[in-house]
Each structure stands twice: as structure tokens, then as C-alpha cells.
Design an enzyme around this catalytic site. Structure first.
Site, PDB file in Angstrom:
ATOM      1  N   GLU A 269       0.808  -1.222   0.000  1.00 12.23           N
ATOM      2  CA  GLU A 269       0.000   0.000   0.000  1.00 12.23           C
ATOM      3  C   GLU A 269       0.845   1.278   0.000  1.00 12.23           C
ATOM      4  O   GLU A 269       0.764   2.100   0.927  1.00 12.23           O
ATOM      5  CB  GLU A 269      -0.961  -0.022   1.181  1.00 12.23           C
ATOM      6  CG  GLU A 269      -1.942  -1.189   1.098  1.00 12.23           C
ATOM      7  CD  GLU A 269      -3.014  -1.181   2.174  1.00 12.23           C
ATOM      8  OE1 GLU A 269      -2.988  -0.299   3.047  1.00 12.23           O
ATOM      9  OE2 GLU A 269      -3.888  -2.076   2.144  1.00 12.23           O
ATOM     10  N   GLU A 518      -5.066  -8.511   0.056  1.00  6.10           N
ATOM     11  CA  GLU A 518      -5.738  -8.331   1.340  1.00  6.10           C
ATOM     12  C   GLU A 518      -7.238  -8.203   1.100  1.00  6.10           C
ATOM     13  O   GLU A 518      -7.667  -7.431   0.234  1.00  6.10           O
ATOM     14  CB  GLU A 518      -5.240  -7.084   2.076  1.00  6.10           C
ATOM     15  CG  GLU A 518      -3.816  -7.182   2.582  1.00  6.10           C
ATOM     16  CD  GLU A 518      -3.413  -5.957   3.392  1.00  6.10           C
ATOM     17  OE1 GLU A 518      -4.311  -5.251   3.899  1.00  6.10           O
ATOM     18  OE2 GLU A 518      -2.197  -5.710   3.503  1.00  6.10           O
TER      19      GLU A 518
END
Length: 868
Positions: A269, A518
């Protein structure tokens, strides 16, 4: 023409039998079967050292300043047998893939260029253990908000000082919200940290500055020179070198690369920092900075706060309808500054870490004021669009201008250690990847993207409405109203469509597969109702809302998407009080606090990630399990002590024979297990084109498409002879994981056909027909923990109760695997379908019984259905 080459596209070398290809937008085994890789992130606890969860302030800053924190013990304890228990459970749930969480701090916490080889060697040992259980692994260089010292995880403490920042003043200046100091360092109450407020740190000065310097320091901070390098080069080179050291260690182990570790994610991220901000006087609407919760300064206000000036900022709360402004709050740093004191580096040299800072980079003054972005004396922003344009006048495109070059440098270093590595390309969340040259991808690539149901994550509630968040972010709608979805059916369809959009992003890279790195849901919904924290414990053990929310996400990954994924997360340290031990997040599929209270053995964390097996009233130590070949049958559960107190000295039990049967083991401590433990094809002759699973009916449907070139070649897997009994059938079968959680036979369930309170947290199966006579051979655990940890395959189809219909071919069951053979067409394309139901009816659990019904009617009576 065969689907898979006999030589690697990356190295030109002959591929071994265990090789995983990335071709035709799929993972493919060396025989030519499409492979679905599904598993979990191991583990969320890896974000912090052992014994240093994010709520703990004692020694927090001092450990960073000393650089002596050890991550050995993350994610699993290897010497007490608990690692075997956890991995056995994950394997029993049908998972075949692990995303292995590791941070930069764990590798280089002792200072620039000083590596923790003890941790690297420990990591190799854990990876070998994962290999013993048959898991594929991809490494995850994990970060959130830069570092745990800036409210997240990832980078070492010294990197913040290298950027000229004093992290001890983050809370005072509101440059970051640090869990252990919330709301103030003088009087912290970390248990009151609001849900997901940590993510607002992406809109605060610390992460905005740190990520800008990391990705774009040369462009926007040319004065920031340290050890003769721009801060961008200094940070990136250290980060890449640290990950490269770990990659070297894994390579040098000699038995992990490609056999177990198949590739590397890029930075988790990544964040744009200030890059692309159009106007520093306003909060941008782009993803990454849109969550407004609590006191939330604008970028200009953050700059002033960073220099110690008080500011009155908007205060926000998050409702089911989104962020809502609730007045203002004055933040007064009382003269404390974000920027490091010049006296901390006498003569421009840091006395602890040794770097030399260029005289043109003045400590004690905002780095952006030094670049004439704003004026400290007046507080005015002089260049509000400073980060919008490059020096050459072009408008900034972060992923093309900055992220891509970093990815390429990282990829080159990883490929030095792991030439065949699959590169898992992970751009910023919800951002499509850029086009990448095949010189870097080399036919070995996968798009790694993330997805969460944001409304459920933020509200900690399964709502009757939702929205197409991805569509809003990508400008699909002229206003937010058309993005609203009402009703569970519409919500489930929307989430599936959103995952389809993300899957399509892989086409930018080429014909490569997609993995959802995720995906998951919070388990502490509705004020921890399922933990018994509300209504006098009336709903303890009722995970029905969590099951609905998680099933919606897992269903979205099924369907026509047929996606690979790794759920966030499995945390051996999870507790009801602190969740996963990081910023009050609570997304673990399992918790020792959810083990049945009637269990003879309890699993609990003892300050490390080890989950010991604790036997009531018994303190003798049993042999340690250092290898996976521990016996599951040599130990039997002793008598339950009348003393309900768990003894302080644990018994180091070396097996999982302490549960009454396999079903009991696989469900004990699991949360919403029916949602994540679901059937799916692990290897397909052809391509899966539709996967459907209805957990309320335990009905699984799979449709596949087969072409002539999909005919598998068993010899390429090192098999001497095919399993097929007919010359018309494919040499190898399609293999489908069929979970005992949904399809266990009555014989397996017989030991748990007992009356238990539906609110106790236990899982109590109830089948429609009468249970068959108890069979000790089936209800007790079999021997050995090796390739098949539970040794279920030795019982053939006896463990499952199935009603199977196929459109063609034949099938057989071994353990939790259904094998399906069918002909491969000589020309054209043929479709096959299979339907699997549980013979004898659905296995009911407590959360689907009275507690769930009571919860529903209470929800209605409380007015939540008033819109109807």
C-alpha cells in the site's frame, strides 16, 4: 501449442516439476492445470516486535532510539509445537498460499546498513516449516503510514530522524496519531482509539512528508542531501538493500526459492505523499486522504502545526452515511515542533546513526518552508500547487513519474537473488498499475491488489446498504447517489463487480493473473457483541453478522471472477481486548479468546507469538515439536479438572490430539469459519469460469471451460503414471477442496453431538438425520503431520458426506479433496459443471440458531429497519 513452456521465460532454464507459471491470466502448474492460490496473511502481529503491541507506550520510543527491538518470534514460535498447530489448522481450512508479512524495521532496526541476520535466519526456519505443510508463499514488504513510530508499521525509527523529523512530537503537532499516546502522551487511553482513525494519518504531515521524500525527494526536495545523496536515493537504496539481504538469505537456504517462496510483493500500500496535491489550502478528494475522522487539519494547517503554531481545525465523525463535520477543535502544540532540533546533530553528523547532513538542509525548520512552499512567519502558502507539477511543467502522475522507477529498481534487486521470482505488482490502493516493460516482468508477474468493504470496516457493522466505492473513486458516477446499493443481494453483486474491475486492471500489465493480497472483515462488530461485551453477554459466540459480511467478500472473489486471494489475516496473538495488537484492528480469522470455554486445552499468547496448549490442572512438559512429523495420536486428552483456572506454567503439548476430533479442531477458535472455509478448485484441467457457493445450503457449483491445449501432462509433475482409468480422460484430475466444516460425515460429527449453550462460543453441529454409530478410527486424529497434516486422505471418502452431480466424467474423494476426471476435447471448447451438496442436510452451528434469530428481531425492534 502447450499452455506452459518447458523453459522459464525469465531465465531460459528448464523448469522443475514444482514450477508455478503465470500465463493466460492464470497461475498454472507445470502439468498445465490452472491453479487457484488462496490463503491468508501471516501475520498482522508481524508489524511489531515480540511483546510490543501498538497500545504499549512503555519503552516504545526508547527501543526505537536504541535500535535493539527483535522480531524473532514473528509470526510463529518454532520450538514449542505451536507453529505446527497453527499451520495444521490453516492447511485443514484448505489454504495453499501465505502472504508472509515482513517489515523493513525487522531487518535494519539497528541502524543504516546494520542487518538483523538472526531474524533473517529465523525467517528461513519459519519458511521451511511452511514448506513442510505444502504452502506456497509470497513475501510481503509491509508498511502502513511509513513506520510504527508514525502510527503504522514498516520503516525503522532512524529513517524518520534521517528525514529531519522529531517523532516524539507527532502527537503534539497532530502530524500523526500514535496509538500508544492516544489521546495524549501524559494521559493515554489506547483502548479508546476510534476505529480506523489510524488511516487518517495518510492525510497528516508525517506520512505526507516521509512518502514525498521517499518517492520524489529529488523532484520536490533537492536541498535534502544526506551522506552526499538526495534523501530519496538514501532511503530507497537502504530499503531495497535490506529486502535484498533477506532475499539472499532465502536463496542461500537452498531449498525454498520456487519450491516454497514463489515471489515477492512490492511495497505494501504505497502512498503518494504530497505528490499530485492540487492546492495545499484544501483537503484533496483523492483516495488516501478522504477519510476524515476526529480533528483533521488541512495541509496548510498541518504545515503550521509542524512549526508549533496553534490551529483551529475541523472535527469530523464517521456515520453510516459517511463523514460528518462536528464543529472545530483547537490544536496547540505549545511550541513543540515536528522538525528535529539542530543540536541533535553536532557539526551536521548524527552521534548515534553516523550520517552527515548537507549544510543546505537546516534542521529545526520545516523542509517545505526551506523549499519556499510556505512562509513560516506569516503562515501563508506561497506555492499552493507546488506538488502538482514537475520541474519541467508537466502535471504529476505519481505512479508513472515516481512509483514505477522504484518498482523497477526493487524488481531488479529481487531478481538478483531470485531470478524466477513472480513479481507481485502492488500499486497504491485502488490505483491501476502502469504499463511495465517486459524487461522487468519477464513473463513472471501477478497484479496484487487489495479490497475491503470500506463501510463495514469503518462502521464495524454489517449494514443494509452500501456503495460502489471503487466506482466513486474512479469517477464512474456524476454524484454519489447512483453508487448506493440497498439490500444484501445488491451489495453482494456490487462487491463482486468491484473485484471484477480490479481483476481487469491486470490487463494493463499483460496476460497475467490477479491476486487480492488483502481482503477481510472486522470481527469486533457492534461494540464487540460477539465477544459478550454487550447485552449481559447474551450474544457471546454469535458471529452471524461477521459471517454475512465475510461471505459477501468471499462470494465476490468467487463467481465469474474466480480470483486468487490471501485474507487479512491469521494472528496467533489475537485477543478480544486488543484485537490483532495493532491500532485496535481485529481481523484475524482465529482467536484463542474464542476457543470453547469447555475445552480441556487452551491456547494463549505468553508475550510472544507462540500459542501454547494449556491443559487444566497439568504442568508436565511434553516433547517439543521442532519438526512437522509430530504424532497426532500418541497423546490423548486427560480428565478435565474441576478447577477452571488455567495454570500459569504451560504444558508444551506437541500435537493437536487434544481436540476430540478433526471437526472440533478446525472450528475451535475460528470466527465465521463457514464464510472463509469454503470449497474451491485448487487445480483445474481447463479454466474455472464460474464458482458458486451457497453457505446456507452447503451447495457448491463449479463451471469450467476446457480446450484441447489444456490437456495436462502428468510427467511434468514428476508423476510416473497417470491417475486416469480411461484413455478418454485427462491424465490428471481437476482437484477441488471440499471442507469438513461444511461437509463432514455424521461419523466425524458424532463426538460433538452434545448439548452446548448457543452463546458459549462453541460450534455445535446438528444434522437432519440420525448420527451413525461412533467410529473411533474416524473421530480420533490419525497419525503424522506431514504433507497431509491431518492425514485425512488415508480415510478416502469416509470423512465427508456428499451428493455429487457432474455433467461428465467420474469423481472420487480422498480426505478433503474431490478428484474429477473428464475428457479433454480434441477440437473446440467444452464446458463441464459439477454440483456438490451435503448428503443429510446442512451442518447447523450455534450462530445460525436461536442467537442469530434473536439478534435479528432485536435489530428490527431497535429501529434499524425503520427505512422499510
Amino acid at each position: 501449442m502447450p499452455r506452459v513452456p518447458s523453459v522459464s521465460p525469465a531465465t531460459g532454464k528448464q523448469v522443475p516439476s514444482h514450477f508455478i507459471h503465470t500465463t493466460d491470466a492464470q497461475f498454472v502448474d507445470n502439468a498445465g492445470r490452472t491453479v487457484l492460490l488462496r490463503g491468508v496473511n501471516l501475520s498482522g502481529a508481524d508489524k511489531a516486535p515480540v511483546g510490543a503491541q501498538s497500545q504499549s507506550l512503555e519503552g516504545f520510543w526508547e527501543a526505537g532510539e536504541r535500535g535493539d527491538a527483535s522480531f524473532v518470534g514473528r509470526p510463529l514460535h518454532l520450538d514449542d509445537g505451536s507453529a505446527d498447530v497453527h499451520l495444521t489448522r490453516l492447511k485443514g481450512w484448505g489454504f495453499n498460499m501465505l502472504r508472509y508479512v515482513v517489515t523493513w524495521e525487522s531487518l535494519e532496526h539497528a541502524g543504516p546498513g546494520t542487518y538483523d541476520y538472526e531474524f533473517m535466519d529465523y525467517t528461513v526456519r519459519v519458511l521451511r516449516k511452511c514448506k513442510e505443510y505444502g504452502f506456497r508463499v509470497y513475501m510481503d514488504p509491509h508498511q502502513d503510514i511509513w513506520s510504527r513510530f508514525s502510527g503504522g508499521s514498516g520503516a525503522p525509527y532512524w529513517t524518520i530522524l534521517a528525514c529531519g523529523i522529531n517523532p516524539r512530537n507527532f502527537t503534539a503537532t497532530q502530524a500523526a496519531i500514535v496509538h500508544s499516546e492516544y489521546p495524549t502522551p501524559a494521559d493515554p487511553t489506547p483502548a479508546e482509539l476510534p476505529a480506523m482513525i489510524w488511516s487518517t494519518n495518510y492525510g497528516r504531515l508525517a506520512s505526507q512528508t516521509l512518502f514525498t521524500l521517499f518517492f520524489a525527494g529529488r523532484e520536490f526536495a533537492p536541498k535534502c542531501i544526506i551522506d552526499g545523496q538526495n534523501i530519496q536515493d538514501y532511503l530507497q537504496q537502504h530499503y531495497i538493500a535490506a529486502m535484498g539481504q533477506l532475499a539472499d538469505r532465502i536463496r542461500d537456504a537452498g531449498d525454498l526459492v520456487d519450491e516454497c517462496v514463489i515471489g515477492w510483493d512490492s511495497m505494501n500500500e504505497p502512498f503518494e505523499g504530497f505528490c499530485g496535491y492540487a492546492d495545499l489550502n484544501t483537503v484533496p478528494t483523492k483516495q488516501g486522504s478522504t477519510l476524515k475522522k476526529g480533528p483533521f487539519p488541512s495541509p496548510a494547517q498541518s504545515l503550521r502545526l509542524g512549526m508549533g503554531a496553534a490551529q483551529t481545525v475541523d472535527n469530523w465523525t464517521f456515520t453510516s452515511m459517511g463523514p460528518k463535520r462536528e464543529g472545530t477543535v483547537t490544536i496547540d502544540p505549545q511550541g513543540m515542533k515536528l522538525w528535529a532540533d539542530p543540536q541533535s546533530e553536532p557539526g551536521g553528523v548524527h552521534p548515534r546513526w553516523g550520517w552527515k547532513r548537507d549544510p543546505g538542509w537546516k534542521l529545526g525548520t520545516c523542509v517545505w518552508a526551506q523549499h519556499e512552499v510556505w512562509d513560516i512567519e506569516s503562515g501563508a502558502v506561497l506555492a499552493p500547487d507546488y506538488f502538482r507539477y514537475l520541474v519541467n511543467g508537466d502535471e504529476v502522475a505519481f505512479i508513472d513519474d515516481f512509483w514505477r522507477s522504484h518498482f523497477q529498481a526493487f524488481a531488479n534487486r529481487i531478481r538478483e537473488s531470485h531470478p524466477e521470482a513472480i513479481l507481485f505488482v502492488a500499486p497504491p490502493v485502488f490505483v491501476p498499475p502502469p504499463q511495465l516493460d517486459e524487461r522487468y516482468l519477464k513473463g513472471r508477474c501477478c497484479l496484487s491488489t487489495h479490497y475491503y468493504d470500506g463501510l463495514t470496516l469503518l462502521t464495524r457493522h454489517w449494514n443494509w446498504f452500501n456503495a460502489d466505492a471503487l466506482g466513486i473513486i474512479r469517477g464512474k458516477y456524476s454524484s454519489n447517489l447512483p453508487a448506493v446499493r440497498i439490500g444484501e443481494k445488491a451489495i453482494r453483486k456490487s462487491i463482486q463487480e468491484q473485484l471484477g474491475y480490479l481483476k481487469d486492471d491486470a490487463k494493463i500489465l499483460g496476460a497475467y493473473p490477479t491476486i487480492i493480497g488483502e481482503i477481510g472483515i472486522p470481527y469486533d462488530m457492534d461494540d464487540k457483541k460477539a465477544y459478550g461485551y454487550t447485552d449481559d453477554g447474551k450474544y457471546k459466540g454469535d458471529f452471524s453478522s461477521q459471517q454475512k459480511a465475510l461471505d459477501a467478500s468471499m462470494n465476490a472473489a468467487d463467481g465469474p471472477n474466480a480470483l486468487n486471494y490471501t485474507i487479512w489475516n491469521y494472528c496467533p496473538d489475537n485477543s478480544h481486548e486488543w484485537g490483532d495488537g495493532w491500532n485496535m484492528e481485529d481481523l484475524s480469522l482465529w482467536s484463542h479468546d474464542d476457543l470453547k470455554p469447555t475445552s480441556q486445552y487452551r491456547m494463549g499468547a505468553n508475550g510472544s507469538s507462540a500459542a501454547f496448549l494449556l491443559k487444566h490442572g497439568h504442568t508436565s512438559a511434553l516433547p517439543s515439536a521442532a519438526a512437522s512429523s509430530v504424532s497426532l495420536a500418541t497423546l490423548t486428552p486427560g480428565e478435565t479438572s474441576s478447577d477452571e483456572t488455567v495454570v500459569s506454567k504451560p504444558s508444551l503439548v506437541s500435537s493437536v490430539s487434544d481436540w476430540d476430533n478433526v471437526y472440533d479442531f478446525l472450528t475451535d477458535g475460528a470466527r465465521a469459519v463457514k464464510a472463509f472455509c469454503r470449497p474451491y478448485p485448487t487445480a483445474v484441467v481447463g479454466v474455472p469460469i464460474d464458482i458458486q457457493f451457497d453457505i446456507s445450503k452447503a451447495e457448491f457449483k463449479l463451471k469450467i471451460s476446457v480446450r484441447p491445449e489444456d490437456a495436462p501432462q502428468s510427467a511434468r509433475l514428476g508423476l510416473s503414471s497417470p491417475d486416469s482409468e480411461s484413455p478418454d480422460e485427462a491424465e490428471l484430475p481437476t482437484e477441488i477442496y471440499i471442507p469438513m466444516v461444511h461437509y463432514a460425515s455424521d461419523k466425524v460429527l458424532s463426538d460433538v453431538q452434545r448439548i452446548t449453550s448457543p452463546l458459549s462460543g462453541s460450534v455445535t453441529p446438528s444434522v437432519a438425520d440420525d448420527p451413525l454409530s461412533k467410529s473411533p478410527d474416524l473421530s480420533r486424529f490419525p497419525h503424522d503431520l506431514t504433507a497431509d497434516p491431518l492425514r485425512l486422505s488415508s480415510y478416502g471418502s469416509s470423512l465427508l458426506s456428499l451428493n455429487v452431480n457432474v455433467s461428465g466424467g467420474r469423481w472420487a474423494v480422498s480426505g478433503q479433496t474431490l478428484k474429477w476426471w473428464y475428457p479433454v476435447p480434441a477440437t473446440g471448447t467444452h464446458e463441464y459443471t459439477i454440483t456438490v451438496k451435503r448428503a443429510g442436510g446442512v451442518i447447523k452451528t450455534a450462530e445460525e440458531g436461536g442467537a442469530a434469530c434473536t439478534s435479528f428481531w432485536r435489530w428490527c425492534l431497535d429501529g434499524c429497519c425503520s427505512i422499510m
